[in-house]
Design an enzyme around this catalytic site. Structure first.
Site, PDB file in Angstrom:
ATOM      1  N   VAL A  14       5.130  -5.703  -3.490  1.00 16.78           N
ATOM      2  CA  VAL A  14       4.570  -6.960  -2.778  1.00 16.78           C
ATOM      3  C   VAL A  14       6.155  -7.490  -2.269  1.00 16.78           C
ATOM      4  O   VAL A  14       6.950  -7.828  -3.268  1.00 16.78           O
ATOM      5  CB  VAL A  14       4.161  -7.926  -3.685  1.00 16.78           C
ATOM      6  CG1 VAL A  14       2.553  -7.780  -3.759  1.00 16.78           C
ATOM      7  CG2 VAL A  14       5.060  -8.017  -5.001  1.00 16.78           C
TER       8      VAL A  14
ATOM      9  N   GLU B  70      10.603  -2.435   6.869  1.00 17.60           N
ATOM     10  CA  GLU B  70      11.434  -2.863   5.445  1.00 17.60           C
ATOM     11  C   GLU B  70      12.270  -1.853   4.990  1.00 17.60           C
ATOM     12  O   GLU B  70      12.821  -0.892   5.695  1.00 17.60           O
ATOM     13  CB  GLU B  70      10.449  -3.314   4.268  1.00 17.60           C
ATOM     14  CG  GLU B  70       9.173  -2.496   4.243  1.00 17.60           C
ATOM     15  CD  GLU B  70       9.371  -1.490   3.406  1.00 17.60           C
ATOM     16  OE1 GLU B  70       9.702  -0.266   3.893  1.00 17.60           O
ATOM     17  OE2 GLU B  70       8.817  -1.653   2.287  1.00 17.60           O
ATOM     18  N   MET B  71      12.409  -1.627   3.692  1.00 23.94           N
ATOM     19  CA  MET B  71      13.605  -0.604   3.203  1.00 23.94           C
ATOM     20  C   MET B  71      13.021   0.390   2.013  1.00 23.94           C
ATOM     21  O   MET B  71      13.935   1.049   1.345  1.00 23.94           O
ATOM     22  CB  MET B  71      14.946  -1.384   2.780  1.00 23.94           C
ATOM     23  CG  MET B  71      15.288  -2.248   3.925  1.00 23.94           C
ATOM     24  SD  MET B  71      17.048  -2.738   3.652  1.00 23.94           S
ATOM     25  CE  MET B  71      17.807  -1.254   3.645  1.00 23.94           C
TER      26      MET B  71
ATOM     27  N   SER C  95       8.605 -11.846   7.222  1.00 23.88           N
ATOM     28  CA  SER C  95       9.622 -13.013   7.203  1.00 23.88           C
ATOM     29  C   SER C  95      10.411 -13.333   8.068  1.00 23.88           C
ATOM     30  O   SER C  95      10.940 -14.339   8.240  1.00 23.88           O
ATOM     31  CB  SER C  95      10.356 -12.513   5.840  1.00 23.88           C
ATOM     32  OG  SER C  95      10.892 -11.445   5.999  1.00 23.88           O
ATOM     33  N   ASP C  96      10.560 -12.406   9.114  1.00 24.29           N
ATOM     34  CA  ASP C  96      11.497 -12.457  10.159  1.00 24.29           C
ATOM     35  C   ASP C  96      10.798 -11.892  11.459  1.00 24.29           C
ATOM     36  O   ASP C  96      10.136 -10.852  11.283  1.00 24.29           O
ATOM     37  CB  ASP C  96      13.025 -12.009   9.994  1.00 24.29           C
ATOM     38  CG  ASP C  96      13.501 -12.329   8.595  1.00 24.29           C
ATOM     39  OD1 ASP C  96      14.127 -13.410   8.528  1.00 24.29           O
ATOM     40  OD2 ASP C  96      12.999 -11.812   7.464  1.00 24.29           O
TER      41      ASP C  96
HETATM   42  N1  HPA Z   1      15.080  -5.108   7.937  1.00 22.55           N
HETATM   43  C1  HPA Z   1      14.970  -4.447   6.673  1.00 22.55           C
HETATM   44  N2  HPA Z   1      14.390  -4.861   5.807  1.00 22.55           N
HETATM   45  C2  HPA Z   1      13.685  -6.240   5.852  1.00 22.55           C
HETATM   46  C3  HPA Z   1      13.806  -6.892   6.881  1.00 22.55           C
HETATM   47  C4  HPA Z   1      14.674  -6.357   7.918  1.00 22.55           C
HETATM   48  O1  HPA Z   1      14.639  -7.032   9.160  1.00 22.55           O
HETATM   49  N3  HPA Z   1      13.030  -8.111   6.673  1.00 22.55           N
HETATM   50  C5  HPA Z   1      12.866  -7.831   5.428  1.00 22.55           C
HETATM   51  N4  HPA Z   1      12.980  -6.711   4.935  1.00 22.55           N
END
Ligand code: HPA
Length: 234
Positions: free
Chosen positions: A89, A179-180, A203-204
């Site tokens: 999550v 994400e990562m 989130s962005d």
């Molecule tokens: N990049 C990588 N991981 C993230 C990002 C992102 O812009 N926003 C939330 N996790």
């Protein structure tokens, strides 16, 4: 069983684990969503808890950021604690036609990481979610009236200064979240016979320089956790 990165005792971790990146978010989820939650891990401050939701034992543990950290925890959960289902999550950056707060059910996770190639003879692995979990999450979203979208995402190793053409490549492939962790989690789940799914709140927005306010982030995460817990209880 104490492992290099988890000090949980045998049986202290439930077969189903929610895996947020941030250990403080794990604590928040345990406090707000689980009944009778008790601490299950403190090693490296990667906080973990086990409680119940609708009578089912559920654990929640931070994964840290990036595929290596997430994979360390997921591997130890599966191999030493008998974990059978992991739902990440988390949050992601949005690309193209997504809005802040949108919830993505990650069907597939492409990546610039070599993690899966290291395990797969240099070949490209189609890192994908477990269908049962994906379907349960989609059904729970419909039942709860939470708009969630089955989506293709991208897991990057470079939060800063990655491929300068990444945005156009993602758009070209209809990939809507960055994400990562998920590509590594999905690859290892495929190898370990683990069910895994990533559910991500946008989130962005990476092209529009839009960012969720902290309280918006909190609300978005709550909807996402409710959806996931309902899916797991079904
Ligand atoms: N990049 C990588 N991981 C993230 C990002 C992102 O812009 N926003 C939330 N996790």
């Amino acid at each position: 069983m104490s492992t290099p990165h988890l000090d949980a005792a045998p049986g202290q971790i439930a077969p189903t684990v929610l895996l947020p990146g941030d250990p403080l978010r794990a604590r928040h989820i345990a406090r707000e969503f689980l009944s009778d939650a008790t601490e299950a891990n403190t090693r490296r401050n990667m906080l973990g808890y086990t409680g119940t939701y609708r009578g089912q034992r559920i654990s929640v543990l931070g994964s840290g950021m990036g595929i290596p950290s997430c994979a360390i925890y997921a591997t130890e959960l599966v191999r030493f604690h008998g974990v059978r289902r992991i739902v990440r999550v988390g949050t992601c950056g949005g690309v193209g036609d997504v809005a802040l707060g949108d919830i993505l059910l990650a069907q597939s996770a492409s990546t610039d990481s070599r993690f899966n190639r290291l395990q797969f003879g240099g070949h490209d692995l189609a890192a994908c979610a477990d269908f049962e979990l994906l379907r349960a999450a989609a059904d729970a979203a419909t039942a709860l009236g939470i708009p969630a979208r089955v989506a293709a995402i991208f897991s990057t190793d470079c939060f800063y200064d990655g491929d300068p053409h990444l945005m156009e490549r993602l758009i070209r492939h209809r990939i809507v979240g960055v994400e990562m962790e998920s590509a590594g989690l999905y690859g290892l789940a495929m190898r370990e016979g683990l069910r895994a799914l990533s559910v991500l709140a946008v989130s962005d927005h990476l092209q529009r320089d839009e960012h969720m306010a902290p309280e918006q982030r909190e609300q978005g995460l709550s909807a996402m956790v409710s959806l996931v817990l309902e899916a797991l209880a079904a």
